[in-house]
Enzyme design. Structure first.
Site, PDB file in Angstrom:
ATOM      1  N   CYS A  78      -3.383  22.880   7.352  1.00  0.00           N
ATOM      2  CA  CYS A  78      -4.519  21.976   7.545  1.00  0.00           C
ATOM      3  C   CYS A  78      -4.816  21.711   9.021  1.00  0.00           C
ATOM      4  CB  CYS A  78      -4.281  20.660   6.817  1.00  0.00           C
ATOM      5  SG  CYS A  78      -4.194  20.872   5.036  1.00  0.00           S
ATOM      6  N   HIS A 111      -9.103  15.293  10.166  1.00  0.00           N
ATOM      7  CA  HIS A 111      -8.872  16.143   8.991  1.00  0.00           C
ATOM      8  C   HIS A 111      -8.960  15.229   7.768  1.00  0.00           C
ATOM      9  CE1 HIS A 111      -7.173  18.633   5.987  1.00  0.00           C
ATOM     10  NE2 HIS A 111      -6.002  18.035   5.960  1.00  0.00           N
ATOM     11  N   ASN A 146      -9.908  17.582   0.242  1.00  0.00           N
ATOM     12  CA  ASN A 146      -9.198  18.180   1.378  1.00  0.00           C
ATOM     13  C   ASN A 146      -9.471  19.684   1.380  1.00  0.00           C
ATOM     14  OD1 ASN A 146      -7.350  19.293   3.145  1.00  0.00           O
ATOM     15  ND2 ASN A 146      -5.600  18.107   2.416  1.00  0.00           N
TER      16      ASN A 146
HETATM   17  N1  COA Z   1      -3.092  10.746 -11.723  1.00  0.00           N
HETATM   18  C1  COA Z   1      -2.313   9.767 -12.230  1.00  0.00           C
HETATM   19  N2  COA Z   1      -1.026   9.576 -11.868  1.00  0.00           N
HETATM   20  C2  COA Z   1      -0.523  10.408 -10.938  1.00  0.00           C
HETATM   21  C3  COA Z   1      -1.253  11.457 -10.368  1.00  0.00           C
HETATM   22  C4  COA Z   1      -2.592  11.602 -10.800  1.00  0.00           C
HETATM   23  N3  COA Z   1      -3.412  12.567 -10.307  1.00  0.00           N
HETATM   24  N4  COA Z   1      -0.494  12.108  -9.493  1.00  0.00           N
HETATM   25  C5  COA Z   1       0.704  11.501  -9.488  1.00  0.00           C
HETATM   26  N5  COA Z   1       0.691  10.485 -10.378  1.00  0.00           N
HETATM   27  C6  COA Z   1       1.790   9.564 -10.701  1.00  0.00           C
HETATM   28  C7  COA Z   1       3.149  10.119 -10.389  1.00  0.00           C
HETATM   29  O1  COA Z   1       3.611  10.938 -11.442  1.00  0.00           O
HETATM   30  C8  COA Z   1       3.966   8.850 -10.234  1.00  0.00           C
HETATM   31  O2  COA Z   1       4.293   8.381 -11.517  1.00  0.00           O
HETATM   32  P1  COA Z   1       5.705   7.678 -11.803  1.00  0.00           P
HETATM   33  O3  COA Z   1       5.721   6.463 -10.916  1.00  0.00           O
HETATM   34  O4  COA Z   1       5.641   7.368 -13.247  1.00  0.00           O
HETATM   35  O5  COA Z   1       6.744   8.697 -11.423  1.00  0.00           O
HETATM   36  C9  COA Z   1       2.961   7.859  -9.607  1.00  0.00           C
HETATM   37  O6  COA Z   1       1.667   8.404  -9.872  1.00  0.00           O
HETATM   38  C10 COA Z   1       3.152   7.656  -8.134  1.00  0.00           C
HETATM   39  O7  COA Z   1       3.264   8.941  -7.509  1.00  0.00           O
HETATM   40  P2  COA Z   1       3.333   9.095  -5.944  1.00  0.00           P
HETATM   41  O8  COA Z   1       3.417  10.558  -5.621  1.00  0.00           O
HETATM   42  O9  COA Z   1       4.364   8.184  -5.377  1.00  0.00           O
HETATM   43  O10 COA Z   1       1.869   8.549  -5.543  1.00  0.00           O
HETATM   44  P3  COA Z   1       1.294   8.281  -4.117  1.00  0.00           P
HETATM   45  O11 COA Z   1       0.829   6.891  -4.007  1.00  0.00           O
HETATM   46  O12 COA Z   1       2.180   8.806  -3.023  1.00  0.00           O
HETATM   47  O13 COA Z   1      -0.037   9.169  -4.135  1.00  0.00           O
HETATM   48  C11 COA Z   1      -0.777  11.238  -3.207  1.00  0.00           C
HETATM   49  C12 COA Z   1       0.063  10.561  -4.287  1.00  0.00           C
HETATM   50  C13 COA Z   1      -0.632  12.749  -3.375  1.00  0.00           C
HETATM   51  C14 COA Z   1      -2.225  10.839  -3.420  1.00  0.00           C
HETATM   52  C15 COA Z   1      -0.294  10.768  -1.818  1.00  0.00           C
HETATM   53  O14 COA Z   1       1.090  10.871  -1.740  1.00  0.00           O
HETATM   54  C16 COA Z   1      -0.900  11.566  -0.715  1.00  0.00           C
HETATM   55  O15 COA Z   1      -2.101  11.569  -0.527  1.00  0.00           O
HETATM   56  N6  COA Z   1      -0.056  12.201   0.098  1.00  0.00           N
HETATM   57  C17 COA Z   1      -0.479  12.986   1.227  1.00  0.00           C
HETATM   58  C18 COA Z   1      -0.974  14.280   0.721  1.00  0.00           C
HETATM   59  C19 COA Z   1      -1.660  15.049   1.768  1.00  0.00           C
HETATM   60  O16 COA Z   1      -2.467  14.520   2.482  1.00  0.00           O
HETATM   61  N7  COA Z   1      -1.366  16.342   1.813  1.00  0.00           N
HETATM   62  C20 COA Z   1      -2.003  17.243   2.650  1.00  0.00           C
HETATM   63  C21 COA Z   1      -1.599  17.035   4.058  1.00  0.00           C
HETATM   64  S1  COA Z   1      -2.623  18.051   5.001  1.00  0.00           S
END
Ligand code: COA
Length: 324
Positions: free
Chosen positions: A116, A251, A281
């Site tokens: 990215c 980004h 993204n």
């Molecule tokens: N819909 C519903 N629930 C979801 C889900 C979705 N699309 N994706 C994950 N969950 C659930 C998980 O299974 C977890 O459930 P549990 O508590 O029962 O285990 C819960 O939501 C929390 O998951 P978590 O991964 O801790 O959520 P989060 O608040 O960190 O959000 C992202 C997830 C991916 C949105 C977030 O971590 C993020 O944006 N990270 C950065 C990603 C990024 O920018 N990557 C590219 C970098 S260039």
């Protein structure tokens, strides 16, 4: 010797016609519009058609940038494409773009792969070529078909990514343009966000699917902290203050990451160019798609200072501070 700067002379962008909404995704995986929007700020993403590729989308964005700059195609003396999803293993997407544009001068064309952060890495390379006089008219594109490396059964990743391309045409100038670029990598974090190479995986008889694998929560925390530091480093390198920055062009990964960086800079969200909600993204394409939007809708004006920043797999991260 008269100083040489890299000036932004033209911008362009392209998004595929198909739009996949959060509602559409909730038919594929166990998720909802409210969960996705609240956690990420994303509602829609564009999906490339079967016959679209990184180079075909980059071509459309590049033609727009060249037209805006009023530069003849044969004046381009370097082409760099940032992509993690090239048409082929080789030739590079940049060579294919060169062929699509009919540029037969023999100018160098190559890809930069920094996930990215690819576009800030490409801008940094382009800027070094221009500053040293090795090139004068550089086409930089960021183009991605993330939809082909996303596991559409994995709700933690498939909600995030989209396809598209952005482009910028840089020309040598005696007036300040790119003030600094800062780029960094740390391969120690390679297993927090990665996509296996299907060819290498087959050779190694690995069972792992060739899709994006991500430990989202850990990536999130690293991104917020790292981007906070790069902002300070960038301004310090130019002897500028936070108040000198007119626009943040980030980004587009997650609205909460972007808001944290804007807060760190003391900028209101009105000073941030956002495309995230309707594009998701788009990896290395997102910065240039946002820049294209900010320039074309008239928000970014000549003389203003724009801070671009990105964070991605590697980890890689970086910035470009630009006077328009
Ligand atoms: N819909 C519903 N629930 C979801 C889900 C979705 N699309 N994706 C994950 N969950 C659930 C998980 O299974 C977890 O459930 P549990 O508590 O029962 O285990 C819960 O939501 C929390 O998951 P978590 O991964 O801790 O959520 P989060 O608040 O960190 O959000 C992202 C997830 C991916 C949105 C977030 O971590 C993020 O944006 N990270 C950065 C990603 C990024 O920018 N990557 C590219 C970098 S260039």
């Amino acid at each position: 010797m008269t100083p040489r700067w890299s000036k932004v002379a033209g911008v362009g962008g392209y998004l595929p016609a198909e739009v996949r909404s959060n509602q559409d995704l909730s038919a594929l995986v166990d998720t909802s519009d409210s969960w996705i929007f609240e956690r990420t700020g994303i509602r829609n993403r564009h999906i490339a058609a079967a016959d679209e590729t990184a180079s075909s989308m980059a071509e459309i964005a590049a033609r727009q940038a060249l037209l805006m700059a009023g530069v003849a195609f044969d004046q381009v003396d370097l082409i760099i494409v940032a992509t993690g999803t090239p048409d082929r293993v080789y030739p590079s997407a940049a060579c294919l773009l060169q062929q699509r544009l009919g540029i037969s001068s023999g100018c160098p064309a190559f890809d930069v792969q920094a996930a990215c952060s690819g576009t800030v890495f490409a801008l940094s390379v382009a800027d070094q070529f221009i500053k040293t006089g090795a090139a004068s008219t550089v086409l930089v594109a960021g183009s991605e078909v993330c939809s082909r490396i996303v596991d559409w059964t994995d709700r933690s990743t498939c909600i995030l990514f989209g396809d598209g391309a952005g482009a910028v045409l840089l020309t040598a100038s005696e007036q300040p343009g790119i003030l600094t670029t800062r780029i960094h990598s740390d391969g120690a974090f390679e297993d927090l966000l990665y996509c296996p190479n299907p060819h290498a995986a087959a050779l190694a008889k690995q069972a792992e699917a060739a899709y994006i694998h991500m430990r989202g929560n850990e990536v999130f925390k690293m991104a917020v902290n790292t981007l906070g530091r790069i902002v300070d480093e960038t301004l310090e390198a130019c002897g500028l203050q936070q108040t000198d920055v007119d626009w943040l062009v980030p980004h587009q990964a997650n609205i909460r990451i972007i808001a944290a960086t804007a807060k760190k800079l003391g900028l209101s969200m009105e000073q941030v160019i956002l495309t995230l909600e309707n594009q998701g993204n788009t990896s290395s394409a997102s910065l240039l798609l946002a820049l294209n939007q900010g320039v074309r809708d008239g928000r970014i004006q000549p003389g203003q200072i724009v801070l671009m920043e990105a964070f991605g797999a590697g980890f890689t991260w970086g910035s470009a501070l630009v006077r328009f």
